[in-house]
Structure formats: C-alpha cells, structure tokens
Design a protein around this motif. Structure first.
Motif: not given
Length: 122
Positions: A69-71, A105-107, A117-118
């Motif tokens: 959820t972080k990496a 960017r967004f996730f 992430e994009f």
C-alpha cells in the motif's frame, strides 16, 4: 568494478493464490497491457506477466500475501487525463496525492490492494 545500469527490466507485484483471472482483467483489459507468456520453467508457480513499454510487470503468487500500500511502481504514460477518464468509466477509483513539480499523477489500487501510480511529465 565496472558496471553500467541500463534501466528496469521488470517490476514484481505480489498477489494471492488464484489471482490470474483478476490480474488479466485488471492489467490486460482495464489498464490495457499486453500479457506475455511466462517462461515454461516458471509457469507452475502461478501468476502472469504483462508488457509495459520495454519493461514487464510480473504478478506473482505469494502464499501469505499482504498488499503493497506504500511501495509501488510509478508508470509513465502519455495522455494521463484521458487515461484517468477511461479508468473512471471502467469503475476504477482514482486517488489523488500531493503534486510533484513537473508531473501530473494519480494512484489506483489493483484488485489485490497493491498501489499503482500513473504519471505524466508536463
């Protein structure tokens, strides 16, 4: 030591057992990546592989799976706003985050809870 780093060959993402159908739907149909065959000697492990530009995303089975959820991978795209709209139309929840100078960017979360992430440079 003489070494020259050339780039990233692949990113490995973990998923629970029997993840292949959901992975193919998300990464193949929703995200639009091309599935590539796993080498014969690795097929018994489960999971599936996808092509992303010249890199690969390997979705591998992990028995005691916990989502990342972080990496996360940061995947560079062109046409980020159109891609965001496409994902929204397909029912994918978009998560905004603090902007980075020079990048939009967004996730999203994959079906297993892994953060993806994009990004697009502008």
């Amino acid at each position: 030591m003489s070494v020259s780093f050339k780039g990233i060959d692949h990113i490995q993402l973990a998923a629970p057992e029997n993840c292949e159908t959901q992975a193919r739907t998300f990464y193949g149909e929703i995200i639009g990546l091309m599935e590539i065959p796993k080498p014969e000697n690795l097929r018994g492990r489960g999971g599936c592989w996808f092509q992303y530009g010249t890199q690969e995303i390997h979705v591998g089975v992990q028995k005691d799976f916990i989502p990342a959820t972080k990496a996360h991978p940061g995947l560079l795209v062109e046409g980020l706003d159109d891609f965001r709209n496409t994902l929204l139309e397909k029912g994918i929840e978009i998560k905004e985050d603090t902007p980075i100078n020079g990048r939009s960017r967004f996730f999203v979360s994959d079906p297993f809870g892994n953060r993806i992430e994009f990004l697009e440079y502008h």
